[in-house]
Design an enzyme around this catalytic site. Structure first.
Site, short mmCIF file in Angstrom:
data_model
loop_
_atom_site.label_atom_id
_atom_site.label_comp_id
_atom_site.label_asym_id
_atom_site.label_seq_id
_atom_site.Cartn_x
_atom_site.Cartn_y
_atom_site.Cartn_z
CD GLU A 144 -2.66 1.45 2.43
OE1 GLU A 144 -3.86 1.79 2.37
OE2 GLU A 144 -2.04 1.34 3.52
CD1 TRP A 182 -6.21 0.91 -0.52
CD2 TRP A 182 -7.86 2.40 -0.63
NE1 TRP A 182 -5.77 2.05 0.11
CE2 TRP A 182 -6.77 2.98 0.06
CE3 TRP A 182 -9.01 3.16 -0.82
CZ2 TRP A 182 -6.81 4.28 0.56
CZ3 TRP A 182 -9.05 4.45 -0.34
CH2 TRP A 182 -7.97 5.01 0.35
CE1 TYR A 236 -4.35 9.33 2.83
CE2 TYR A 236 -5.51 7.52 1.75
CZ TYR A 236 -5.36 8.37 2.84
OH TYR A 236 -6.19 8.24 3.91
CB CYS A 245 -8.07 8.33 7.27
SG CYS A 245 -9.66 7.60 6.82
NE ARG A 271 -10.88 12.33 6.75
CZ ARG A 271 -11.85 11.43 6.82
NH1 ARG A 271 -12.66 11.39 7.87
NH2 ARG A 271 -12.03 10.54 5.86
CG ASP A 283 -10.50 0.85 11.92
OD1 ASP A 283 -10.47 0.38 13.08
OD2 ASP A 283 -10.84 0.17 10.94
#
Length: 372
Positions: A62, A84, A130, A196, A257, A260
């Site tokens: 990733e 994803w 990203y 995130c 922000r 998880d």
């Protein structure tokens, strides 16, 4: 020493003790706290949790996906990375015009991406997430450019934030503008999921003489402290002549922000730890401190028992990580023929197997459902 697992376990306990129950977009529900921080000294080991087994190569794939500037999950699927899948499939279901009985199942969707590139180009792309922002941030240049009619016009500018960061670290390492952002407000609505972890900043400092001597002793088998005078008299240029080692340390701080905490945060910590290692290697600096600033820090309600299980476990020692070029490039004759690769060429040639964990010991994995 492994303080990282303890810090992470304390964060899980903090959420269990102080979290408020909140609704969320997935419909699962969370326990949530706000405004927490993770700090880790890279000298204590690579920040990969040991209180549950981590999918190392999945995490590496990733990060490389981001660094390549890629946004199509075909690359991830080719490396058996399925982080994803849910977001891409949810996007497919919401945007095509097929009747429900004509929709592909998630398994069929993934298989078709791997076998049909025309389909993948349309449905496997995540939008400008990203990697797109890191490597190809676009904006409209507001400066006036006049055409023959005399009317002003605008043109689009593309910015490679990662390459700019590397160049700035090499030329102006004390800058306070060593930042990369993924939060492109003008393109959020085009992404399958807004970022995130939305930005990071790096910071460098000069190493002290004793730090460089300590580093030299670990780097060179031939290191002899008697090559120098008394410790108080050692100068940096003497170290440079006898045992050339990095002169600076580099730290990284990321901002997030939404967290998880059970499934995502362990990946985020390790991913930014590896990013710090990659950047440090490229600019010849020593990884120093990793810091995470966390906003909405939550446990999904179907992760509560898993979190309690992980809290109960005793951590092992943290591993280290070794970064190598692909085998074909390690031969000196190949290097002489091809010359030194650029940072971008290195990123494009890296594969997950180029990043080797050394001394990783962990408890068994803890399964938990992913909420999309």
């Amino acid at each position: 020493m492994n303080n990282l697992d303890r810090v992470y376990q304390n964060l899980l306990q903090d959420i269990l003790d102080n979290g408020v129950q909140k609704k969320d977009r997935t419909g699962t529900g969370t326990l949530s706290v706000f405004g927490r921080q993770i700090r880790h000294k890279m000298s204590e080991g690579f920040p990969l949790l040991t209180t549950k087994k981590m999918a190392w190569k999945v995490m590496v794939a990733e990060l490389l996906f981001f660094l390549r500037g890629d946004t199509n999950i075909a690359y991830l699927l080719s490396h058996d990375c399925h982080i994803w899948d849910g977001d891409a499939y949810k996007n497919y279901l919401s945007k095509n015009s097929l009747d429900s009985e004509e929709q592909l199942t998630k398994e069929q969707f993934i298989t078709k991406i791997l076998r049909d590139w025309d389909f993948a180009k349309v449905w496997a792309d995540l939008g400008p997430v990203y990697g797109k922002q890191w490597r190809n941030w676009k904006y409209e240049n507001k400066k006036n450019h006049y055409v023959t009619s005399g009317e002003p016009t605008h043109h689009s500018v593309e910015i490679d934030q990662i390459i700019n960061l590397i160049n700035e670290l090499k030329t102006n390492p004390d800058s306070r503008r060593l930042m990369v952002s993924a939060w492109n407000v003008g393109e959020l609505d085009q992404m399958v999921l807004p970022p995130c972890h939305y930005g990071f900043q790096v910071y460098t400092r000069e190493l002290k003489v004793w730090e460089r001597l300590n580093l030299a002793s670990k780097t060179y088998d031939s290191f002899d402290p008697f090559d120098f005078g008394t410790p108080d008299d050692v100068e940096h240029d003497e170290i440079d002549k006898l045992y050339p080692v990095p002169k600076r340390a580099i730290s990284l701080m990321w901002n997030q922000r939404s967290v998880d905490t059970f499934l995502g945060l362990p990946f985020n910590i390790a991913s930014y730890g590896l990013l710090l290692e990659i950047i440090a290697k490229e600019v010849d600096m020593v990884p120093d401190e990793l810091i995470g600033n966390l906003g909405d820090v939550h446990l999904y309600l179907n992760h509560i028992e898993q979190a309690k299980e992980q809290i109960s476990r005793t951590p092992f020692q943290l591993p280290s990580v070794r970064i190598t070029e692909r085998n074909w490039y390690q031969h000196e004759l190949v290097k002489q023929h091809l010359g030194e690769k650029t940072f971008d060429q290195k990123i494009m040639s890296y594969r997950p197997e180029c990043f080797e964990l050394v001394g990783y010991q962990s408890h068994e994995k803890i399964k938990a459902p992913l909420s999309n």
